[in-house]
Design a protein around this motif. Structure first.
Motif, mmCIF file in Angstrom:
data_model
loop_
_atom_site.group_PDB
_atom_site.id
_atom_site.type_symbol
_atom_site.label_atom_id
_atom_site.label_comp_id
_atom_site.label_asym_id
_atom_site.label_seq_id
_atom_site.Cartn_x
_atom_site.Cartn_y
_atom_site.Cartn_z
ATOM 1 N N LEU A 51 27.947 28.225 26.559
ATOM 2 C CA LEU A 51 29.209 29.524 25.776
ATOM 3 C C LEU A 51 28.681 30.948 25.847
ATOM 4 C CD1 LEU A 51 31.727 30.223 24.334
ATOM 5 C CD2 LEU A 51 29.939 30.225 22.360
ATOM 6 N N ALA A 52 27.471 30.997 25.691
ATOM 7 C CA ALA A 52 27.053 32.386 26.355
ATOM 8 C C ALA A 52 27.829 32.458 28.060
ATOM 9 C CB ALA A 52 26.149 32.228 26.293
ATOM 10 N N GLY A 53 27.291 32.144 28.501
ATOM 11 C CA GLY A 53 27.494 32.179 30.262
ATOM 12 C C GLY A 53 29.165 32.783 29.950
ATOM 13 N N CYS A 54 29.929 31.876 29.319
ATOM 14 C CA CYS A 54 31.754 32.135 29.791
ATOM 15 C C CYS A 54 31.302 33.535 28.934
ATOM 16 C CB CYS A 54 32.072 30.720 28.712
ATOM 17 S SG CYS A 54 34.035 30.749 29.225
ATOM 18 N N TYR A 55 31.260 33.547 28.221
ATOM 19 C CA TYR A 55 31.449 35.008 27.376
ATOM 20 C C TYR A 55 31.446 35.911 28.484
ATOM 21 C CZ TYR A 55 31.770 33.380 22.571
ATOM 22 O OH TYR A 55 33.309 33.184 21.579
ATOM 23 N N VAL A 56 29.530 35.677 28.580
ATOM 24 C CA VAL A 56 29.522 36.574 30.126
ATOM 25 C C VAL A 56 30.409 37.491 31.485
ATOM 26 C CG1 VAL A 56 27.668 37.158 31.919
ATOM 27 C CG2 VAL A 56 26.840 36.748 28.853
ATOM 28 N N MET A 57 31.372 35.908 32.060
ATOM 29 C CA MET A 57 31.929 35.900 32.454
ATOM 30 C C MET A 57 32.978 36.439 32.900
ATOM 31 S SD MET A 57 30.510 32.285 34.362
ATOM 32 C CE MET A 57 28.809 31.262 34.952
ATOM 33 N N THR A 58 33.598 36.250 31.310
ATOM 34 C CA THR A 58 34.556 36.245 31.106
ATOM 35 C C THR A 58 34.574 37.844 31.021
ATOM 36 O OG1 THR A 58 35.502 34.256 29.954
ATOM 37 C CG2 THR A 58 36.597 35.965 29.924
ATOM 38 N N ALA A 59 34.104 38.503 30.115
ATOM 39 C CA ALA A 59 34.333 39.788 29.799
ATOM 40 C C ALA A 59 33.479 40.674 31.276
ATOM 41 C CB ALA A 59 33.073 39.774 29.132
ATOM 42 N N ARG A 60 33.017 39.779 31.957
ATOM 43 C CA ARG A 60 32.885 40.178 33.721
ATOM 44 C C ARG A 60 34.014 40.433 34.776
ATOM 45 N NH1 ARG A 60 29.185 41.526 37.349
ATOM 46 N NH2 ARG A 60 29.662 41.820 39.873
ATOM 47 N N SER A 61 34.910 39.665 34.455
ATOM 48 C CA SER A 61 36.334 39.656 35.269
ATOM 49 C C SER A 61 37.559 40.894 34.363
ATOM 50 C CB SER A 61 37.119 38.519 34.631
ATOM 51 O OG SER A 61 35.847 37.367 35.574
ATOM 52 N N PHE A 62 37.072 40.438 32.977
ATOM 53 C CA PHE A 62 37.703 42.119 32.967
ATOM 54 C C PHE A 62 37.292 43.521 33.183
ATOM 55 C CE2 PHE A 62 38.530 45.342 29.370
ATOM 56 C CZ PHE A 62 39.411 44.471 28.797
ATOM 57 N N PHE A 63 36.460 43.583 33.344
ATOM 58 C CA PHE A 63 36.065 44.432 33.671
ATOM 59 C C PHE A 63 35.526 44.497 35.022
ATOM 60 C CE2 PHE A 63 32.108 44.453 30.212
ATOM 61 C CZ PHE A 63 32.971 45.292 29.295
ATOM 62 N N LEU A 64 36.267 43.831 36.219
ATOM 63 C CA LEU A 64 36.515 44.275 37.154
ATOM 64 C C LEU A 64 37.753 44.184 37.739
ATOM 65 C CD1 LEU A 64 33.933 41.170 38.720
ATOM 66 C CD2 LEU A 64 33.578 43.922 38.869
ATOM 67 N N ALA A 65 38.530 43.745 36.865
ATOM 68 C CA ALA A 65 40.397 43.931 37.042
ATOM 69 C C ALA A 65 40.554 44.965 36.635
ATOM 70 C CB ALA A 65 40.881 42.856 36.479
ATOM 71 N N ARG A 66 40.216 45.387 35.393
ATOM 72 C CA ARG A 66 40.487 47.042 35.391
ATOM 73 C C ARG A 66 39.391 48.009 36.079
ATOM 74 N NH1 ARG A 66 41.807 42.864 32.416
ATOM 75 N NH2 ARG A 66 42.975 43.396 30.546
ATOM 76 N N LYS A 67 38.391 47.528 36.847
ATOM 77 C CA LYS A 67 37.828 48.609 37.648
ATOM 78 C C LYS A 67 36.660 49.123 36.625
ATOM 79 C CE LYS A 67 40.186 49.019 41.896
ATOM 80 N NZ LYS A 67 41.339 47.957 41.188
ATOM 81 N N ILE A 68 36.280 48.678 35.871
ATOM 82 C CA ILE A 68 35.370 49.581 34.479
ATOM 83 C C ILE A 68 34.142 49.482 34.766
ATOM 84 C CG2 ILE A 68 34.499 49.264 32.026
ATOM 85 C CD1 ILE A 68 37.470 48.226 30.914
ATOM 86 N N ASP A 69 34.103 50.673 35.000
ATOM 87 C CA ASP A 69 32.315 50.575 35.397
ATOM 88 C C ASP A 69 31.037 49.922 34.642
ATOM 89 O OD1 ASP A 69 32.592 51.371 37.732
ATOM 90 O OD2 ASP A 69 32.058 53.524 37.338
ATOM 91 N N LYS A 115 39.301 35.488 23.536
ATOM 92 C CA LYS A 115 39.937 34.310 23.284
ATOM 93 C C LYS A 115 40.775 34.055 23.672
ATOM 94 C CE LYS A 115 38.459 36.674 18.732
ATOM 95 N NZ LYS A 115 38.572 37.388 17.815
ATOM 96 N N ASN A 116 41.316 34.375 25.357
ATOM 97 C CA ASN A 116 42.301 33.690 25.745
ATOM 98 C C ASN A 116 41.732 32.972 26.646
ATOM 99 O OD1 ASN A 116 45.361 33.557 24.056
ATOM 100 N ND2 ASN A 116 43.561 36.127 23.648
ATOM 101 N N HIS A 117 40.809 33.467 27.704
ATOM 102 C CA HIS A 117 40.700 32.948 28.746
ATOM 103 C C HIS A 117 38.964 32.662 29.391
ATOM 104 C CE1 HIS A 117 43.989 35.052 30.889
ATOM 105 N NE2 HIS A 117 43.327 36.070 29.635
ATOM 106 N N CYS A 118 38.177 32.365 27.828
ATOM 107 C CA CYS A 118 36.689 31.851 28.248
ATOM 108 C C CYS A 118 37.194 30.251 27.853
ATOM 109 C CB CYS A 118 35.657 32.498 27.272
ATOM 110 S SG CYS A 118 34.414 31.561 26.917
ATOM 111 N N THR A 119 37.030 29.852 28.683
ATOM 112 C CA THR A 119 37.803 28.397 28.732
ATOM 113 C C THR A 119 37.165 27.600 27.157
ATOM 114 O OG1 THR A 119 37.953 27.787 30.673
ATOM 115 C CG2 THR A 119 37.665 26.142 29.912
#
Length: 137
Positions: A51-69, A115-119
């Protein structure tokens, strides 16, 4: 669709070696071992780690897609497992810490995205209590 094939083998007492995607993980239930020493986390510990790993990877995907440092992205989970009437339930309090600079709307979008993308959280949310909080430092 995503399929995983996992192999598991009991090594000694409750020590179990598992293999998935060519990686090995050792699980244990130390309370049931004669010497009470653990050589790995329990299956529920691995579930909380997933669960923790999924949260980290999903948040990282969010930041990268929006080019948020960001340079800090951490997750802490306190998971409780409760057994009532032959039915196990998990209650998890998750805190996500990051130094990403987000306005209020982006913070709401991050929460929604996770909530929608973390499997893992999506699967576990059915019948369990998953609370999420954020610390923007």
């Amino acid at each position: 669709m995503s399929q995983k094939i996992v192999h598991a083998e009991n090594l000694d007492n409750f020590v179990t070696k598992t293999e998935v995607d060519h990686f090995e993980y050792v699980l244990d239930y130390a309370d049931r071992n004669p010497n009470n020493e653990s050589v790995g986390t329990s299956p529920t510990g691995l579930l909380a780690a997933a669960l923790a790993g999924c949260y980290v990877m999903t948040a990282r995907s969010f930041f990268l897609a929006r080019k948020i440092d960001f340079s800090i992205l951490k997750v802490k989970i306190v998971a409780d497992f409760d057994h009532k009437n032959y039915d196990w339930r998990m209650s998890a309090d998750t805190n996500i810490q990051t130094d990403a600079k987000l306005d209020d709307r982006e913070k709401e979008r991050l929460d929604y995205f996770i909530k929608n993308h973390c499997t893992v959280s999506n699967i576990l949310s059915h019948g369990n209590t998953l609370n999420t909080s954020f610390d923007f430092i």
